[in-house]
Design a protein around this motif. Structure first.
Motif, PDB file in Angstrom:
ATOM      1  N   LEU A 269      60.442 -75.616  43.492  1.00  0.00           N
ATOM      2  CA  LEU A 269      60.776 -76.234  42.208  1.00  0.00           C
ATOM      3  C   LEU A 269      62.202 -75.854  41.849  1.00  0.00           C
ATOM      4  CD1 LEU A 269      57.574 -75.760  42.196  1.00  0.00           C
ATOM      5  CD2 LEU A 269      57.753 -76.041  39.724  1.00  0.00           C
ATOM      6  N   GLY A 270      62.992 -76.830  41.410  1.00  0.00           N
ATOM      7  CA  GLY A 270      64.350 -76.556  40.993  1.00  0.00           C
ATOM      8  C   GLY A 270      64.389 -75.912  39.617  1.00  0.00           C
ATOM      9  N   ALA A 271      65.576 -75.638  39.168  1.00  0.00           N
ATOM     10  CA  ALA A 271      65.743 -74.990  37.862  1.00  0.00           C
ATOM     11  C   ALA A 271      65.307 -75.924  36.743  1.00  0.00           C
ATOM     12  CB  ALA A 271      67.200 -74.585  37.670  1.00  0.00           C
ATOM     13  N   GLY A 272      64.701 -75.346  35.692  1.00  0.00           N
ATOM     14  CA  GLY A 272      64.370 -76.088  34.490  1.00  0.00           C
ATOM     15  C   GLY A 272      63.220 -77.061  34.627  1.00  0.00           C
ATOM     16  N   CYS A 273      62.367 -76.895  35.611  1.00  0.00           N
ATOM     17  CA  CYS A 273      61.218 -77.786  35.763  1.00  0.00           C
ATOM     18  C   CYS A 273      60.114 -77.410  34.768  1.00  0.00           C
ATOM     19  CB  CYS A 273      60.658 -77.720  37.180  1.00  0.00           C
ATOM     20  SG  CYS A 273      61.693 -78.531  38.411  1.00  0.00           S
ATOM     21  N   ALA A 274      59.321 -78.385  34.363  1.00  0.00           N
ATOM     22  CA  ALA A 274      58.188 -78.144  33.463  1.00  0.00           C
ATOM     23  C   ALA A 274      56.939 -78.744  34.100  1.00  0.00           C
ATOM     24  CB  ALA A 274      58.447 -78.764  32.094  1.00  0.00           C
ATOM     25  N   VAL A 275      55.902 -77.916  34.267  1.00  0.00           N
ATOM     26  CA  VAL A 275      54.651 -78.352  34.889  1.00  0.00           C
ATOM     27  C   VAL A 275      53.527 -78.058  33.901  1.00  0.00           C
ATOM     28  CG1 VAL A 275      53.142 -78.157  36.889  1.00  0.00           C
ATOM     29  CG2 VAL A 275      55.612 -77.797  37.163  1.00  0.00           C
ATOM     30  N   ALA A 276      52.833 -79.112  33.446  1.00  0.00           N
ATOM     31  CA  ALA A 276      51.819 -78.981  32.393  1.00  0.00           C
ATOM     32  C   ALA A 276      50.477 -78.537  32.966  1.00  0.00           C
ATOM     33  CB  ALA A 276      51.672 -80.313  31.665  1.00  0.00           C
ATOM     34  N   ALA A 277      49.597 -78.124  32.065  1.00  0.00           N
ATOM     35  CA  ALA A 277      48.235 -77.751  32.447  1.00  0.00           C
ATOM     36  C   ALA A 277      47.534 -78.946  33.093  1.00  0.00           C
ATOM     37  CB  ALA A 277      47.454 -77.301  31.217  1.00  0.00           C
TER      38      ALA A 277
END
Length: 828
Positions: A269-277
């Motif tokens: 994963l690159g910087a600043g990624c967001a992965v939700a529940a």
């Protein structure tokens, strides 16, 4: 020591990923390909780097600047027009005042380059090629070296029959500045095609060194995805940017990952990624900086660039997405799909396997995008086989496929103002695709000439006699009638070259062909009299005066639907009585070629009973022939080659073109007539090219084009010849010296074939080598040829000896040798 990075590549085979950037700037594991190369050079002590640029040069210059941020010193050399690989390096000659290394900026490798540099200096080479070994060498330059490392031979992008090694050129070279003297100024010049052959010809020290490690040319989208897998699994030893969160899982700074998200490595994963529940990231996926993955979305085996947004329940499986792509709720993209920068997939839209979307496209909600690339994932990316493009009807080869192939063919020919002929055999499936091909040509702005229902020989004749730019003939595959074949013809009526085949393939994969607007579509040209013209040509060439006087009877087996018109017309012309033993009613598929061969015994028996002049079995496509003499003796394929050669020798004294597999008796015959024999590769395009070259200016007389590729014409021409000499077919056969040939096929896994061919050259078994096609080993009492099949995982062995026992012994010897090299045991 200095280094040169060649970074001028446009990356056309990676489109749409390279629509807005040069290929070296396409990211691998979130880092531009070229940055991996810069880091490799720095690790090997090469910090003074020149960069050759041509396509979108400013993007590379802006990113790397003077190189100091990357720990190196960089200078740039921009080409105004493409100069080829060697020409681009010559353009940087002012920088190259000492030994230097050349490397591509759009490959991925972890080679220990210092080993190659040490080898080069130790051996005092002018040029050293860095080599590696691969399972499938078709897309690379194959190289053979002597024990001391000297390059003996190489071939760029060979066919399987030309593969003589699994050792290939990586495009990494260590060169002395003097080598640039051989490169002309300001004109295209290539290392492998131009410079190295020139150096070998001048006996300059050109060496090769095999390095161990990972190397991938990243020439297409499949290799692009595979390169990511190699990085994440550690096969490619390059630095992964990010913190290791768990085994085989890396993430850049400031990532927000829900503890209820499922992450299964290897992952990056690159910087600043967001992965939700509830999101799932699995199986070797890579996410660029700033990507957002919503609840219920899942990603497997996919590569996402920067700032991609996946809405809830979106699904990616083996896809590649460019910058800022939006995949809305429930939308999906599948294996091999490539979505260009700034595209939007609407809710529950589906992008099917291998579809490519160019940048900025929007797919409406619930829309399915299908078959943007011609083939699905079931077929290899190489479309052309032994004879054109073949596939199962309406499964692998559909009207849509034929239409797009035709459009790509128009673009490849670039034949302004000249028509392309289109024909098909009489079977309904072939006729359906004929109309699709016509539509494809016209839709691409080409001029289409409808030749109607035809045999293969008629199609070749029409293209040549009407002076067309080329042609496409659709036929039912005679070996597998449930498959169709599209033959692509050049302006002489021969099969297009391998280079032209590759051009059509590349244009097709890139979808880089024209779509004409309404006013640009040209009217269809119809040629209703082409059959009559062809029959007149045959009659004039054969002559037939002796056939007419003889009033002979012929026993035949042929497909009535396709061939009756030409057989019956010539029978009337030459006063012949024809007895066709094929009484099958026309259905949806013809009898196979094997089915016709099974009728040989019946043909031979009827020849004897009816005291016929001869017998013949004709392939449904009209381009294969088996003859039976007046005694009912079947004339073998090899004997027929010699028989045709003998006729040419007697009529004109040659020259005669034969494949490398032909018996040595053809040279014995040539000596009798002070004639010349030209041997070619076994592939049909190679044989056709040479025969057409010799057949020029021979209209109106029997020539090899007629004898080898027109079954009906050849049959009657041979019979007219023997009657004109007061002979029978059997008596002419008796003039041919005896020969003993033996053939066998040996299963060899695809991944072992390059190794087999290399070892065959290194250890030929005590004989002299010929490498015209495959590996031919000459022995005192015969020869053996090992030839890889281009379409099946087998090597074919052809052997000739002074006796059949010697021929069989040679076959046995080389079969065992192949099995030992490939690590296989003999079955049974």
């Amino acid at each position: 020591m200095k280094a040169i990075i060649m970074a001028g590549g446009e990356g056309s085979r990676l489109r749409p990923l390279t629509c807005d950037r040069p290929k070296p700037m396409v990211p691998v594991a979130n880092v531009p390909m070229m940055e991996h190369i810069v880091e490799l050079l720095k690790q090997n002590g090469l910090t003074r780097i020149g960069v050759t640029l041509q396509y979108m040069p400013q993007i590379i210059q802006d990113y790397f600047g003077n190189g100091r941020a990357f720990g190196v010193d960089m200078q740039y050399f921009v080409e105004e027009t493409p100069l080829g690989t060697a020409g681009s390096v010559k353009n940087a000659a002012s920088f190259l005042d000492e030994t230097f290394l050349v490397i591509s900026g759009d490959a991925l490798t972890d080679f220990p380059l210092q080993q190659a540099i040490d080898f080069h200096r130790r051996r005092g080479a002018l040029a050293t090629l860095v080599l590696t070994r691969v399972d499938c060498p078709l897309e690379y330059g194959v190289v053979i070296t002597a024990d001391d490392g000297r390059v003996q031979q190489f071939l760029e992008k060979p066919a399987w029959s030309e593969v003589f090694s699994d050792t290939v050129n990586t495009g990494i070279y260590i060169l002395e500045p003097e080598v640039l003297r051989y490169v002309p100024e300001n004109q295209p010049f290539d290392f492998s095609k131009d410079l190295f052959p020139l150096l070998l010809k001048k006996r300059q020290p050109v060496l090769g060194v095999v390095l161990e490690g990972y190397w991938c040319d990243i020439g297409n989208l499949t290799q692009y995805v595979q390169a990511h897998q190699a990085v994440l699994t550690g096969r490619a030893r390059v630095r992964i940017r990010g913190e290791q969160l768990a085994e085989n899982i890396w993430a850049g700074a400031d990532c927000q990952i829900s503890p209820r998200a499922l992450l299964r490595g290897p992952l990056l994963l690159g910087a600043g990624c967001a992965v939700a529940a509830g999101a799932r990231l699995e199986d070797g996926s890579v996410l660029g900086d700033g990507c957002r993955v919503s609840t219920g979305a899942s990603v497997k085996r996919s590569v996402l660039w920067r700032h991609v947004h996946l809405d809830s329940d979106a699904a990616l499986r083996g896809a590649v997405l460019g910058d800022r792509v939006q995949v809305l709720k429930g939308a999906a993209a599948y294996e091999g799909a490539v979505i260009g920068t700034d595209c939007v997939l609407g809710e529950r839209a589906v992008v099917k396997p291998d579809v490519k979307l160019w940048p900025g496209k929007q797919v409406d909600a619930r829309c399915q995008v299908t078959c943007s690339l011609v083939w699905g994932t079931r077929l290899p990316r190489k479309l052309f086989g032994l004879e054109g493009v073949s596939g199962q009807i309406n499964v692998e080869l559909t009207p849509e496929t034929a239409l797009r192939l035709a459009a790509a063919f128009v673009a490849a020919l670039n034949a302004a103002g000249r028509a392309i002929g289109v024909s098909a055999d009489a079977w309904p499936a072939a006729q359906a695709l004929r109309h699709a091909v016509l539509a494809g040509i016209m839709g691409a702005g080409g001029k289409a000439c409808d030749l109607g229902t035809a045999t293969v020989p008629l199609a070749r004749y029409a293209v040549r006699s009407l002076e067309l730019a080329g042609g496409v003939h659709v036929k039912v595959n005679p070996d597998q009638p449930e498959r169709l074949s599209l033959l692509f013809l050049d302006r002489q009526g021969g099969n297009i070259s391998r280079a032209s085949e590759r051009k059509v393939e590349n244009l097709l994969w890139r979808e880089d062909f024209r779509r004409a607007v309404a006013g640009q579509i040209m009217p269809l040209d119809v040629q209703p009299g082409i059959r009559e013209s062809y029959l007149s040509y045959l009659a004039a060439t054969i002559g037939g005066s002796h056939l007419k006087r003889q009033r002979s009877r012929l026993v035949m087996a042929f497909d009535r639907l396709n061939l009756e018109w030409v057989v019956e017309a010539l029978a009337r012309q030459f006063n012949l009585s024809i007895h066709n033993l094929d009484h099958s009613l026309p259905g949806n598929l013809p009898r196979s070629w094997a089915g016709y061969q099974e009728m040989l015994g019946c043909v031979a028996e009827n020849v004897r009973q009816q005291k016929a002049l001869a017998g013949a079995v004709l392939a449904p496509s009209g381009d294969r022939l088996i003859l039976v003499d007046e005694t009912g003796q079947v004339i073998s394929d090899e004997m027929l080659v010699l028989l045709m050669a003998l006729v040419i020798f007697k009529l004109r004294g040659g020259p005669v073109v034969v494949p490398v597999t032909a018996p040595r008796s053809v040279e014995d015959l040539a000596r009798q007539y002070a004639a010349r024999v030209i041997r070619t590769k076994t592939a049909l395009p190679d044989l056709l090219e040479q025969i057409l070259r010799q057949a020029e200016n021979q209209d109106g007389q029997i020539n090899q084009m007629l004898l080898n590729f027109d079954a009906v014409g050849a049959c009657l021409a041979l019979l007219e010849f023997v009657l004109s000499r007061g002979l029978t077919l059997g008596q002419l056969v008796q003039e041919i010296p005896a020969f003993y040939l033996h053939k066998r096929s040996v299963f060899v896994p695809w991944e072992a074939r390059g190794t087999v061919m290399r070892r065959m050259i290194e250890e030929p078994g005590g004989g002299e080598l010929e490498l015209l096609d495959g590996v031919k080993v000459l022995h005192p009492q015969g020869w053996a040829l090992v030839l890889p099949d281009p379409e099946e995982p087998v090597c074919r062995i052809f052997s000739e000896g002074v006796s059949m026992e010697v021929a069989e012994a040679l076959t046995d010897f080389y079969e065992e040798k192949i099995r030992q090299i490939a690590g296989m045991r003999k079955s049974g």
